[in-house]
Design an enzyme around this catalytic site. Structure first.
Site, PDB file in Angstrom:
ATOM      1  N   VAL A  84       0.863  -1.185   0.000  1.00  0.00           N
ATOM      2  CA  VAL A  84       0.000   0.000   0.000  1.00  0.00           C
ATOM      3  C   VAL A  84       0.897   1.232   0.000  1.00  0.00           C
ATOM      4  O   VAL A  84       1.879   1.293   0.755  1.00  0.00           O
ATOM      5  CB  VAL A  84      -0.942   0.021   1.223  1.00  0.00           C
ATOM      6  N   ARG A  90      -4.157   3.409   6.257  1.00  0.00           N
ATOM      7  CA  ARG A  90      -5.276   3.594   7.182  1.00  0.00           C
ATOM      8  C   ARG A  90      -6.543   4.072   6.480  1.00  0.00           C
ATOM      9  O   ARG A  90      -7.335   4.829   7.027  1.00  0.00           O
ATOM     10  CB  ARG A  90      -4.892   4.564   8.313  1.00  0.00           C
ATOM     11  N   GLY A  92      -8.256   1.525   4.674  1.00  0.00           N
ATOM     12  CA  GLY A  92      -8.923   0.265   4.379  1.00  0.00           C
ATOM     13  C   GLY A  92      -8.472  -0.406   3.099  1.00  0.00           C
ATOM     14  O   GLY A  92      -9.110  -1.375   2.654  1.00  0.00           O
ATOM     15  N   VAL A  93      -7.378   0.082   2.487  1.00  0.00           N
ATOM     16  CA  VAL A  93      -6.931  -0.476   1.210  1.00  0.00           C
ATOM     17  C   VAL A  93      -6.507  -1.929   1.368  1.00  0.00           C
ATOM     18  O   VAL A  93      -6.935  -2.805   0.600  1.00  0.00           O
ATOM     19  CB  VAL A  93      -5.791   0.372   0.611  1.00  0.00           C
ATOM     20  N   LEU A  94      -5.661  -2.212   2.365  1.00  0.00           N
ATOM     21  CA  LEU A  94      -5.193  -3.583   2.547  1.00  0.00           C
ATOM     22  C   LEU A  94      -6.348  -4.524   2.891  1.00  0.00           C
ATOM     23  O   LEU A  94      -6.446  -5.630   2.350  1.00  0.00           O
ATOM     24  CB  LEU A  94      -4.132  -3.639   3.651  1.00  0.00           C
ATOM     25  N   THR A  95      -7.227  -4.102   3.767  1.00  0.00           N
ATOM     26  CA  THR A  95      -8.362  -4.950   4.145  1.00  0.00           C
ATOM     27  C   THR A  95      -9.223  -5.277   2.936  1.00  0.00           C
ATOM     28  O   THR A  95      -9.656  -6.417   2.755  1.00  0.00           O
ATOM     29  CB  THR A  95      -9.206  -4.268   5.226  1.00  0.00           C
ATOM     30  N   SER A 118       6.576  -9.676   5.218  1.00  0.00           N
ATOM     31  CA  SER A 118       7.598  -8.706   5.581  1.00  0.00           C
ATOM     32  C   SER A 118       7.365  -8.220   7.005  1.00  0.00           C
ATOM     33  O   SER A 118       8.317  -7.898   7.728  1.00  0.00           O
ATOM     34  CB  SER A 118       7.582  -7.521   4.605  1.00  0.00           C
ATOM     35  N   GLU A 119       6.101  -8.154   7.422  1.00  0.00           N
ATOM     36  CA  GLU A 119       5.730  -7.804   8.799  1.00  0.00           C
ATOM     37  C   GLU A 119       4.664  -8.798   9.259  1.00  0.00           C
ATOM     38  O   GLU A 119       3.482  -8.639   8.940  1.00  0.00           O
ATOM     39  CB  GLU A 119       5.205  -6.377   8.870  1.00  0.00           C
ATOM     40  N   TYR A 123      -0.712  -9.920   9.118  1.00  0.00           N
ATOM     41  CA  TYR A 123      -1.593 -10.892   8.481  1.00  0.00           C
ATOM     42  C   TYR A 123      -2.379 -11.762   9.446  1.00  0.00           C
ATOM     43  O   TYR A 123      -3.307 -12.455   9.038  1.00  0.00           O
ATOM     44  CB  TYR A 123      -0.772 -11.746   7.505  1.00  0.00           C
ATOM     45  N   PHE A 415       8.443 -16.145  -2.731  1.00  0.00           N
ATOM     46  CA  PHE A 415       7.518 -15.928  -3.857  1.00  0.00           C
ATOM     47  C   PHE A 415       6.786 -14.615  -3.660  1.00  0.00           C
ATOM     48  O   PHE A 415       6.852 -14.008  -2.608  1.00  0.00           O
ATOM     49  CB  PHE A 415       6.537 -17.090  -3.996  1.00  0.00           C
TER      50      PHE A 415
END
Length: 415
Positions: A84, A90, A92-95, A118-119, A123, A415
């Site tokens: 993102v 913050r 809501g893009v990832l959700t 990566s973090e 997830y 991957f």
């Protein structure tokens, strides 16, 4: 302006990938690596979020087949390219991307989704659990020796061109897949990932090298890919062997390859990352304390189709348990499920997983189920952390024993 989420087209790929590089720090990837991932991209499984003409979010998936306990190779979405833009956090893009992607994975009939994180903290809220770990080792070969098994001296080693030996090495890799959960059966094109060798990524090391191990009949039964980074001190050479992969079909070949890596001239250090948590190397060395080993998470797994996923794998002991599963993000998995299996049964033979109204015996969330699925994380350890609750005395021990595997799951490449 409203954000537009849509499936990627080929003419948008460069802008989409530029966004991804920015999300991961803004350092351009070498042209060879960029070209490989363009060729591997599955456009119909790649999503972009657009703010006008600017890509501000991305997520993709590769169509993998993943080994699970018992040797079955199960369809799985290899989640990738998630990022993102810093200007659109913050919101809501990832959700929204995770929601769309998991709905698509379910529609495709894939019972599992996996990713490298990566973090890792990100997830878990989408139901991914840490299912496999990996080791990095740093070995001073002046202080560590190997105790090799019988037959090691009979193994023939041959230094080869990595590309020319690719087919034989892939044959070895493919033979190993059913025996260790977490390994993807490589689709065409993925074999080239291990051969990526841009000079900008060598950090002073040599070009990629490959040594193969052959049996008495001349068949390749193992291989190692590595680089050598020369260094010198006032007292003499101080080079390092940087190990990429070591795979072999039998203990003698495996030991022969590691002995070769330990004994390369002008080097006194061996460094390897991404090794299995139960790497046999830990038992080959004469003093394990002399290995500086670091463990970290490697593969995160999400159960997308709960009954399909649980029926696909084998179990190490008979089990008959009612699971109470919490899954707010994929509510079709939530509720009570009765899992019954005979020991060592799988592929639908002797395994049932059906909805039930019977009293729950073990309570957990989809995240913990994902962690335990490949057999490398025990339900008893999760319960000790307060993440699994036993509702019937004895249910935890019985179920944990059934889920546990003989070998640690392993993700052999990114991957």
């Amino acid at each position: 302006m409203a954000l537009d989420t849509r499936v990627l087209t080929a003419d948008e790929w460069d802008v989409w990938y530029d966004h991804l590089e920015l999300a991961f720090g803004g350092v351009p990837e070498p042209p060879e690596e960029r070209a490989l991932y363009r060729s591997l991209t599955e456009y119909d499984r790649s999503l972009g979020v657009w703010d006008g003409g600017t890509c501000v979010g991305s997520a993709g998936a590769f169509s993998f087949r993943l080994s699970v306990p018992g040797g079955a190779v199960v369809p799985a979405a290899g989640v990738t390219m998630v990022g993102v833009a810093p200007t659109h956090r913050r919101r809501g893009v990832l959700t929204s991307l995770m929601r769309r992607q998991l709905d698509d994975v379910r529609a495709a009939g894939e019972p599992l989704a996996v990713l490298t994180a990566s973090e890792p903290e990100i997830y878990g809220r989408f139901g991914y659990g840490t299912a496999a770990y990996e080791l990095s080792v740093d070995i001073d070969t002046t202080r560590v020796r190997l105790r090799v098994p019988p037959g090691t001296d009979a193994v023939r080693l041959r230094l080869v061109d990595p590309l020319k030996a690719l087919t034989e090495c892939e044959r070895v890799y493919a033979a190993l897949v059913p025996g260790r959960p977490g390994m993807p059966a490589r689709r065409p094109g993925w074999e080239m990932q291990a051969l990526l060798d841009p000079e900008s990524r060598r950090s002073g090391a040599s070009p990629l090298k490959c040594v193969v191990a052959e049996d008495a009949a001349g068949q390749v039964v193992g291989y190692a890919r590595y680089r050598v980074r020369p260094d010198w001190e006032p007292t003499g050479s101080d080079g390092t062997v940087l190990v990429g992969e070591v795979d072999a079909l039998d203990p003698a070949a495996y030991a022969a390859l590691w002995r070769y890596l330990f004994e390369i001239d002008l080097t006194w250090h061996v460094r390897a990352s991404g090794r299995p948590a139960d790497d046999p190397l830990l038992h080959l060395v004469n003093d394990v304390r002399r290995i500086r080993a670091v463990q970290r998470d490697a593969l995160h797994l999400r159960v997308v189709d709960l009954p399909g996923a649980l029926r696909a794998r084998r179990y190490g002991a008979p089990v008959d348990v009612v699971l109470e599963v919490e899954d707010a993000f994929c509510p079709w998995n939530a509720g009570r499920w009765r899992l019954t299996a005979q020991g060592d049964a799988g592929d639908g033979a002797g395994v049932r997983c059906v909805r039930t109204e019977d009293p729950a015996e073990l309570a957990l969330s989809a995240r913990e189920l994902g962690s335990a699925y490949l057999g490398g994380v025990t339900l008893t350890s999760l319960a000790a952390a307060g993440q699994v609750k036993e509702l019937r005395p004895g249910a935890l021990r019985e179920t944990s024993r059934a889920f546990a595997g003989d070998v640690a799951p392993w993700r052999p490449h990114n991957f």
